[in-house]
Motif scaffolding. Structure first.
Motif, mmCIF file in Angstrom:
data_model
loop_
_atom_site.group_PDB
_atom_site.id
_atom_site.type_symbol
_atom_site.label_atom_id
_atom_site.label_comp_id
_atom_site.label_asym_id
_atom_site.label_seq_id
_atom_site.Cartn_x
_atom_site.Cartn_y
_atom_site.Cartn_z
ATOM 1 N N MET A 1 25.010 34.086 27.668
ATOM 2 C CA MET A 1 24.469 35.418 27.412
ATOM 3 C C MET A 1 22.978 35.399 27.696
ATOM 4 N N ALA B 1 28.966 43.123 31.069
ATOM 5 C CA ALA B 1 29.599 41.856 31.450
ATOM 6 C C ALA B 1 29.644 41.746 32.966
ATOM 7 N N TYR B 2 29.533 40.541 33.449
ATOM 8 C CA TYR B 2 29.605 40.304 34.892
ATOM 9 C C TYR B 2 30.920 40.833 35.467
ATOM 10 N N SER C 1 27.903 30.507 35.072
ATOM 11 C CA SER C 1 27.943 31.612 34.114
ATOM 12 C C SER C 1 26.553 32.190 33.900
ATOM 13 N N TYR C 2 25.528 31.314 33.933
ATOM 14 C CA TYR C 2 24.137 31.782 33.795
ATOM 15 C C TYR C 2 23.730 32.668 34.969
ATOM 16 N N ALA D 1 23.498 40.755 28.662
ATOM 17 C CA ALA D 1 24.492 40.563 29.719
ATOM 18 C C ALA D 1 25.118 39.187 29.557
ATOM 19 N N TYR D 2 26.376 39.071 29.941
ATOM 20 C CA TYR D 2 27.019 37.760 29.862
ATOM 21 C C TYR D 2 27.916 37.521 31.066
ATOM 22 N N GLY D 3 27.997 36.218 31.422
ATOM 23 C CA GLY D 3 28.813 35.812 32.561
ATOM 24 C C GLY D 3 30.246 35.539 32.153
ATOM 25 N N ALA E 1 25.331 36.009 34.568
ATOM 26 C CA ALA E 1 24.661 36.824 33.550
ATOM 27 C C ALA E 1 23.355 37.406 34.083
#
Length: 361
Positions: free
Chosen positions: A144, A253-254, A231-232, A217-219, A235
């Motif tokens: 996140m 979200a991605y 994931s970074y 935001a999150y991946g 995000a």
């Protein structure tokens, strides 16, 4: 803890320079590394470790204490007497002290995760260093990113750490001065719902702490530690794409970026070429507010003429007239699905181009 081999290499190097023998012992007097047989001094070293003195000459040897964060870590014994040996021993203790700090920093979790996020580690380093730091490599995680509004100096990092708690297995850091990064460890079941719930809980907490403007935001969820950097990156893209196409949303979200993710990766020259092909020398910005409002409402109602005219409080024929007028000006009939898709993408591309012109790199 420094490895015995590193300590041995260090004092060997010091001996070759100073021509003085050294012995490093633990707080109980057990020998860890030595350049020569300096006799059995375990009892003496143990007694010195318990004494209040930081350095002392005992039985012809100079003894020095070496600390790690104010905690006694080693006892250094230097062979010989005299002022020169004392000074050399003091310098050797200082060198090992600095080595302790450097070694600890190297394998510190904060340093490890920052390099992991930035993709600065080889695969072999990820596994070896995570093992030394007791970090599991095969549990689900998602990254996140928390970005505050205009007020950057608001103690966001400490607030986020407070929210998740010191005992949690989540990791919180700041890769740059603008954002806070959370590497969230998840349960095996329904991980996407869990990360979304965590994001909403964090938003509520920060808002209660007085931070009104923020974006989270999150991946996607990754199963292995080596994929955390992916994931970074996801995000980070979600933060930027969210600003362009989802300005009203505080959590994005991605996986929800849709076509905005593709447009964001287009080069600007290609975007300009596309817009020129669709609108000629014009731009959607040239349309009046009434036309733009009609277009957006028409898209909101899935190209339904009756529902759009009802919500706009206009006659159906008036809406048809506006759509016909738009078709004459652009060559696109929004009542035709293919033309509507083309027009929708064009509007998003224009929005992306305007954002890229104004963004501060």
């Amino acid at each position: 803890m420094i490895s015995n081999q590193i300590l041995q290499n260090t004092i060997d190097g010091l001996k070759s320079i100073a021509r003085v023998d050294f012995c490093v012992m633990d707080v109980d007097g057990k020998e860890i590394a030595s350049t020569a047989d300096m006799g059995n001094n375990a009892r003496v070293a143990g007694e010195f470790a318990l004494s209040p003195a930081d350095s002392q000459e005992i039985q012809g040897y100079q003894f020095f204490k070496i600390y790690d964060d104010q905690q006694l870590e080693y006892v250094l014994m230097t062979g010989g007497t005299g002022e020169d040996v004392y000074v050399i021993g003091k310098m050797a203790a200082f060198q090992i002290q600095n080595l302790l700090v450097a070694y600890k920093e190297r394998f510190d979790k904060d340093n490890f995760f920052k390099n992991l996020l930035l993709d600065n580690l080889l695969l072999i380093d990820i596994y070896s260093r995570s093992k030394k730091l007791h970090i599991q490599v095969d549990v689900p995680r998602a990254v996140m990113i928390v970005e505050p509004g205009n007020d950057r100096d608001n103690g966001m990092l400490e607030l986020v750490r407070t929210h998740f708690g010191a005992s949690s297995r989540d990791f919180i850091t700041a890769v740059d001065e603008n954002n806070v990064v959370v590497v969230k460890e998840l349960a095996d079941e329904d991980s996407l719902r869990e990360i979304d719930k965590a994001a909403k809980g964090l938003r509520t907490f920060l808002q209660k702490e007085g931070i009104r403007e923020l974006r989270i935001a999150y991946g996607t969820v990754v199963k292995e530690l080596k994929d955390v950097s992916r994931s970074y990156k996801e995000a980070k893209m979600a933060i930027d794409v969210g600003k362009i196409f989802f300005g009203e949303r505080e959590i994005i979200a991605y996986s929800e970026l849709g076509i905005g993710r593709l447009i964001y990766q287009l080069p600007i020259p290609l975007c300009k070429m596309f817009i020129h092909e669709i609108f000629g020398g014009k731009s959607p910005d040239d349309f009046d507010e009434e036309t733009l409002g009609t277009i957006h409402k028409f898209f909101e109602n899935s190209l339904n003429v009756s529902e759009t005219s009802r919500q706009l409080f206009i006659h159906r024929n008036t809406l048809v007239y506006r759509l016909d007028k738009l078709q004459k000006g652009t060559g696109l009939d929004l009542r035709v699905f293919e033309d509507a898709i083309t027009f929708k993408i064009a509007l998003m591309v224009v929005k992306y181009m305007k954002y890229m012109e104004n963004v501060d790199f």
